[in-house]
Design a protein around this motif. Structure first.
Motif, PDB file in Angstrom:
ATOM      1  N   THR A  82       0.830  -1.205   0.000  1.00  0.00           N
ATOM      2  CA  THR A  82       0.000   0.000   0.000  1.00  0.00           C
ATOM      3  C   THR A  82       0.863   1.253   0.000  1.00  0.00           C
ATOM      4  OG1 THR A  82      -1.755  -1.201   1.145  1.00  0.00           O
ATOM      5  CG2 THR A  82      -1.876   1.207   1.202  1.00  0.00           C
ATOM      6  N   THR A  83       1.919   1.252   0.782  1.00  0.00           N
ATOM      7  CA  THR A  83       2.827   2.408   0.818  1.00  0.00           C
ATOM      8  C   THR A  83       3.455   2.629  -0.547  1.00  0.00           C
ATOM      9  OG1 THR A  83       3.272   1.982   3.148  1.00  0.00           O
ATOM     10  CG2 THR A  83       4.847   3.386   1.970  1.00  0.00           C
ATOM     11  N   THR A  86      -8.607  -5.581   3.973  1.00  0.00           N
ATOM     12  CA  THR A  86      -8.457  -4.588   5.045  1.00  0.00           C
ATOM     13  C   THR A  86      -7.703  -3.389   4.473  1.00  0.00           C
ATOM     14  OG1 THR A  86      -6.458  -5.693   5.820  1.00  0.00           O
ATOM     15  CG2 THR A  86      -8.503  -6.272   6.922  1.00  0.00           C
ATOM     16  N   SER A 134      -6.119   0.226   3.563  1.00  0.00           N
ATOM     17  CA  SER A 134      -5.577   1.271   4.434  1.00  0.00           C
ATOM     18  C   SER A 134      -5.277   2.563   3.686  1.00  0.00           C
ATOM     19  CB  SER A 134      -4.330   0.753   5.155  1.00  0.00           C
ATOM     20  OG  SER A 134      -3.377   0.292   4.235  1.00  0.00           O
ATOM     21  N   SER A 188      -7.331   4.926   3.339  1.00  0.00           N
ATOM     22  CA  SER A 188      -7.901   5.959   4.204  1.00  0.00           C
ATOM     23  C   SER A 188      -6.915   6.362   5.287  1.00  0.00           C
ATOM     24  CB  SER A 188      -9.200   5.464   4.840  1.00  0.00           C
ATOM     25  OG  SER A 188     -10.175   5.223   3.848  1.00  0.00           O
ATOM     26  N   ASP A 189      -6.169   5.397   5.812  1.00  0.00           N
ATOM     27  CA  ASP A 189      -5.166   5.696   6.839  1.00  0.00           C
ATOM     28  C   ASP A 189      -4.003   6.490   6.261  1.00  0.00           C
ATOM     29  OD1 ASP A 189      -6.640   4.275   8.730  1.00  0.00           O
ATOM     30  OD2 ASP A 189      -5.625   2.391   8.261  1.00  0.00           O
ATOM     31  N   ILE A 190      -3.532   6.090   5.095  1.00  0.00           N
ATOM     32  CA  ILE A 190      -2.383   6.761   4.489  1.00  0.00           C
ATOM     33  C   ILE A 190      -2.699   8.222   4.175  1.00  0.00           C
ATOM     34  CG2 ILE A 190      -1.019   6.893   2.355  1.00  0.00           C
ATOM     35  CD1 ILE A 190      -0.707   3.901   2.480  1.00  0.00           C
ATOM     36  N   GLU A 224      -5.307   9.926   5.344  1.00  0.00           N
ATOM     37  CA  GLU A 224      -6.023  10.514   6.480  1.00  0.00           C
ATOM     38  C   GLU A 224      -7.367  11.124   6.089  1.00  0.00           C
ATOM     39  OE1 GLU A 224      -2.992  13.114   8.144  1.00  0.00           O
ATOM     40  OE2 GLU A 224      -2.238  11.458   9.376  1.00  0.00           O
TER      41      GLU A 224
END
Length: 184
Positions: A23-24, A48, A50, A52-54, A56
């Motif tokens: 994802t990164t 799962t 991510s 949205s997390d990266i 924000e």
């Protein structure tokens, strides 16, 4: 990283084991391409996700502009959304065909949608529709962990196994129709 490294690839797929930074890396590639002026879609098919997390911000199941990164849109695809899209597109037609042979509830469409390979095939179809839509110059696909992606790549064998079981079901159904026809 030069944009020339991806010059001919409209779709860039990033894969690997869980936890290795797919994802990164996908996000970095997408941000780079968008920053270079290319309208880019970053897709995650991880169960799962991510993104949205990266970034924000909530990304979700609809294409959404990523704030603070011009030319970048994000999309998190879930199994549920893919199967719902499949049912909406093919459900009525499947039900009509099956109803011509048998009096089955519409819920039978969900059973067919659960066949091995349907979700994976339709996910690929959906991603290719996004790639070929012309709305984006680049699509970066953050794949699910290797186990899920390997299942996707084993799709032809899974589908053949399902067809074998389905053929038995249809032959039994055909046998039942023949019995009914012989009593008339």
């Amino acid at each position: 990283m030069s944009h020339l490294e991806f010059a001919d690839n409209k779709l860039i797929m990033v894969g690997g084991k869980g936890g290795v930074g797919k994802t990164t890396c996908s996000a970095a590639i997408a941000v780079h391409l968008a920053s270079a002026g290319q309208k880019t879609l970053l897709i995650s098919s991880d169960p799962t996700p991510s993104l949205s997390d990266i970034f924000e911000i909530p990304v979700g199941e609809k294409e959404k502009p990523i704030q603070d990164v011009e030319n970048l849109h994000g999309l998190e695809i879930s199994s549920e959304v893919i199967l719902q899209r499949w049912k909406e597109r093919f459900g009525p037609e499947i039900h009509e065909v099956i109803s011509a042979f048998s009096n089955l509830d519409y819920d039978f469409v969900a059973y067919i949608g659960g066949a091995p390979g349907i979700e994976e095939e339709y996910m690929l179809n959906y991603i290719m529709e996004l790639v070929e839509s012309g709305r984006y110059e680049r699509v970066v696909w953050d794949t699910a962990p290797a186990g899920h992606t390997l299942r996707l790549l084993h799709l032809p064998q899974l589908f053949l196994n399902h067809l074998e079981a389905a053929a038995k079901f249809y032959m039994n159904l055909y046998g039942a129709f023949e019995k009914i026809a012989s009593t008339v």
